[in-house]
Design an enzyme around this catalytic site. Structure first.
Site, PDB file in Angstrom:
ATOM      1  N   ASP A 140      32.732  68.380   6.172  1.00  0.00           N
ATOM      2  CA  ASP A 140      32.363  67.138   5.483  1.00  0.00           C
ATOM      3  C   ASP A 140      33.521  66.456   4.774  1.00  0.00           C
ATOM      4  O   ASP A 140      33.292  65.519   3.996  1.00  0.00           O
ATOM      5  CB  ASP A 140      31.251  67.422   4.473  1.00  0.00           C
ATOM      6  CG  ASP A 140      29.899  67.612   5.147  1.00  0.00           C
ATOM      7  OD1 ASP A 140      29.619  66.876   6.108  1.00  0.00           O
ATOM      8  OD2 ASP A 140      29.129  68.484   4.703  1.00  0.00           O
ATOM      9  N   ASP A 158      26.315  64.619  12.675  1.00  0.00           N
ATOM     10  CA  ASP A 158      26.933  64.109  11.453  1.00  0.00           C
ATOM     11  C   ASP A 158      28.465  64.197  11.483  1.00  0.00           C
ATOM     12  O   ASP A 158      29.157  63.388  10.860  1.00  0.00           O
ATOM     13  CB  ASP A 158      26.442  64.884  10.224  1.00  0.00           C
ATOM     14  CG  ASP A 158      24.967  65.253  10.259  1.00  0.00           C
ATOM     15  OD1 ASP A 158      24.409  65.450  11.355  1.00  0.00           O
ATOM     16  OD2 ASP A 158      24.360  65.365   9.175  1.00  0.00           O
TER      17      ASP A 158
HETATM   18  N1  GLY Z   1      24.284  66.373   6.593  1.00  0.00           N
HETATM   19  C1  GLY Z   1      24.271  65.003   6.311  1.00  0.00           C
HETATM   20  C2  GLY Z   1      22.933  64.388   6.335  1.00  0.00           C
HETATM   21  O1  GLY Z   1      22.018  64.880   5.701  1.00  0.00           O
HETATM   22  O2  GLY Z   1      22.785  63.386   6.977  1.00  0.00           O
END
Ligand code: GLY
Length: 418
Positions: A148, A211
């Site tokens: 992230d 993501d």
């Molecule tokens: N993991 C990022 C989201 O919840 O979109």
């Protein structure tokens, strides 16, 4: 009109228009055939109502909410202390942020909003606020335990670099950290280290969640900076190409998770964590794909990725309708909670795609989406701007809340549309 700046469709304030008294500025992949390609669950598109406007500009409803956005953002920025946590969500009917430590995946969005506010208003007061919320993120840049870092570091330090020229060292270090998660065998970045957990993720040896495409602009940006490695841009492009054939199904819908065997690099299966079912389409995941593939297509000038972005976007256009551009949290659950964050992410990605392709449909749908969000989904009281987002419904986590990334992508999209 169009997307300002040279990085990932960011709003960098190279052009401006005054609206409502506010200045706006404007891989080779593993064998996807080794598992059956699941089709999406049937969806029902709500009854159409006329689009609010066929104009090519932001609707008055959108421009009217911006002063409220700035007021709420400034109040939170000045009242809260980053050392005590970063704004993440607001439960329905509450007037305070639930905060998370700086190591949460969402910590970059609040400073990111403050930098967007500076770009979009040109009020220099935002710079000190944004820098105060960006500086503590410096401690995250050496982490190799998370995918992230793009959300965390690029949305904060990346914007700082664009607007002040400071932060290159943090960006380069963060990209070096993120690149350690790339597997040449899988041809992708590993999203989660969840093997051995006592939930279903425990059996996933090498999960790639959609993501992760949102973290690639960090690599692209850093590759071009002093001390950066040009190979980081190749990693970003290769990851996106892999996801475009493994997370993306043949019909353009997106599976949240692609699980790989890290030794062979083969796709083992498609699955989900935040979606309803492995075969369903999680709305924010579809939004991440539109936004992420469009950004990497532009960064790499890659026609395959542009086609992937279009395919994800065309699926979105076919499964939403005027008057119902904010989808339920999963397209297979049309009568359940809507997710404003998914709509905001998709709208911003559609605007990037419109700018790259000249396809007016993408811009029109993005403008309709922003109008619907501004008309129906602004929280009556702060501190978040938008209500009605869903974090993780299967986890019963953050269902029908205000959430910091819904606001971030709403503002990013408004800046891109201006
Ligand atoms: N993991 C990022 C989201 O919840 O979109």
């Amino acid at each position: 009109m169009g997307v300002g700046g040279g990085h990932a469709g960011r709003v960098t304030g190279v052009a401006g228009v005054v609206l409502a008294g506010v200045l706006l500025v404007g891989c080779g992949s593993p064998d996807a055939g080794s598992v059956p390609a699941p089709s999406s669950a049937p969806v029902s598109v709500p009854v159409s109502t006329p689009a609010p406007s066929s104009n090519d500009v932001l609707s008055p409803a959108v421009t009217r909410v911006l002063p409220t956005a700035w007021e709420r953002l400034a109040a939170s920025a000045d009242r809260l202390d980053p050392a005590a946590g970063y704004p993440r969500s607001v439960d329905a009917g509450k007037s305070t942020w639930t905060t998370k430590p700086v190591d949460d995946w969402t910590s970059g969005f609040f400073p990111g909003e403050l930098w967007l506010a500076h770009t979009m208003t040109r009020d220099p007061a935002w710079v000190a606020r944004a820098q105060r919320w960006t500086d503590p993120i410096a401690g995250q840049v050496t982490r190799t335990d998370t995918h992230d870092l793009g959300f965390v570091v690029d949305d904060s330090y990346g914007a700082a670099l664009d607007q002040t020229g400071r932060g290159a060292e943090q960006i380069v270090t963060a990209a070096r950290s993120l690149a350690t998660r790339y597997s040449p065998s899988v041809k992708a970045i590993k999203s989660w280290d969840t093997e051995g957990d006592d939930d279903k993720r425990g059996s996933w040896r090498f999960p790639v969640i959609i993501d992760t495409v949102m973290n690639l602009p960090l690599l692209d940006r850093a590759a071009a900076l002093p001390g950066g490695d040009p190979a980081w841009k190749d990693i970003a492009t290769q990851h996106a190409l892999t996801a475009s054939t493994t997370n993306m199904r043949p019909d353009g819908s997106i599976a949240h998770v692609a699980v790989f065997d890290p030794s062979s690099g083969q796709l083992v299966k498609r699955d989900t964590w935040q979606g309803a079912d492995p075969d369903s389409t999680w709305s924010r995941g579809q939004g991440w794909a539109i936004h992420g593939f469009a950004a990497q297509a532009r960064a790499a000038g890659n026609p395959e990725l542009l086609a992937a972005a279009r395919k994800a976007a065309d699926w979105w256009l076919a499964h939403t309708a005027p008057g119902a551009r904010v989808p339920s949290w999963d397209f297979s659950r049309p009568n359940e909670e809507r997710d404003t964050s998914a709509a905001a992410v998709a709208a911003s990605g559609l605007l990037d795609l419109a700018a790259q392709t000249g396809d007016a449909r993408y811009r029109q749908v993005a403008l309709e989406t922003l109008d619907e969000l501004a008309t129906r989904d602004v929280a009556p009281d702060g501190p978040a701007l938008l209500a009605h987002a869903v974090g993780g419904k299967p986890q019963d986590s953050e269902v029908d809340v205000g959430i910091v990334y819904a606001d971030y992508y709403f503002l990013e999209a408004v800046g891109r549309a201006s």
